[in-house]
Design an enzyme around this catalytic site. Sequence first.
Site, PDB file in Angstrom:
ATOM      1  N   LYS A  52       0.835  -1.203   0.000  1.00 34.59           N
ATOM      2  CA  LYS A  52       0.000   0.000   0.000  1.00 34.59           C
ATOM      3  C   LYS A  52       0.872   1.257   0.000  1.00 34.59           C
ATOM      4  O   LYS A  52       0.640   2.187  -0.777  1.00 34.59           O
ATOM      5  CB  LYS A  52      -0.935  -0.011   1.219  1.00 34.59           C
ATOM      6  CG  LYS A  52      -1.918   1.143   1.237  1.00 34.59           C
ATOM      7  CD  LYS A  52      -3.069   0.839   2.164  1.00 34.59           C
ATOM      8  CE  LYS A  52      -2.642   0.747   3.613  1.00 34.59           C
ATOM      9  NZ  LYS A  52      -2.306   2.074   4.182  1.00 34.59           N
ATOM     10  N   ASP A  54      -7.047   1.346   0.807  1.00 35.30           N
ATOM     11  CA  ASP A  54      -7.142   1.466   2.258  1.00 35.30           C
ATOM     12  C   ASP A  54      -8.580   1.181   2.671  1.00 35.30           C
ATOM     13  O   ASP A  54      -9.401   0.757   1.856  1.00 35.30           O
ATOM     14  CB  ASP A  54      -6.688   2.862   2.721  1.00 35.30           C
ATOM     15  CG  ASP A  54      -7.705   3.929   2.381  1.00 35.30           C
ATOM     16  OD1 ASP A  54      -8.585   3.675   1.519  1.00 35.30           O
ATOM     17  OD2 ASP A  54      -7.643   5.021   2.970  1.00 35.30           O
TER      18      ASP A  54
END
Length: 230
Positions: free
Chosen positions: A140, A158
């Site tokens: 991420k 997210d």
Amino acid sequence: MFLICAPAPQQAQQRPMAKQLDYHTLREIFTRFQDADAAPVGELDHVNVYTLVVAVALSAQATDAGVNRATKELFRIADTPQKMLDLGEEGVIAHIKTIGLYRNKAKNVIKLSRILVEQYGGDVPCSRAALESLPGVGRKTANVVLNMWWRHPAQAVDTHIFRVGNRSGIAPGKTVDAVERAIEDNIPVDFQLHAHHWLILHGRYHCKARKPQCPTCIIRDLCQYEDKTL
Ligand code: SF4
């Protein structure tokens, strides 16, 4: 200024997933996002790609505002890997101790800085694999850096993107990886660069976890969520 992601969810949602929206609906949704905000920006401060990597790594389980408060002075003193090494772990801790998990994060900042100095001549590598190999940098974080600094259409999923994607049908998926693939596979490529921020901002300020703002949502008529608020 830079937008940072909330923690990524790891569990599948309980309710049945929305169906994947079709191409024309997705194009209409992202056209509306674009019309509302042509160049979405974030809220996490950085002064170069190195401080961006550090800021994103520090932001796990912390607010943007909290990270910005901590890094304001830190980045003034240490805006390169070598300067961070010169500051040392205890010096980093002194600046970031208001952030959650600060000891471990300080350790990782020093370790990744050492790797950047020793293996990359003090530069930050621009590949996902190289970024992900750095301590404290996961997929991420790597995707955020690739997207924001090198303008690669990487999708850092997210909790906000996961929620919006599944509620609306923009990018349904049982896992973070599945949602990332759904975005990459289905959202028209001309919207992919900013999709990350449009979805995060939509989730953060409109499609909120507890009480989505459906009555004022600009994609209400296209969203598949069965429990829209009135
Ligand atoms: S209509 Fe409601 S559930 Fe759908 S995207 Fe908008 S805020 Fe979220």
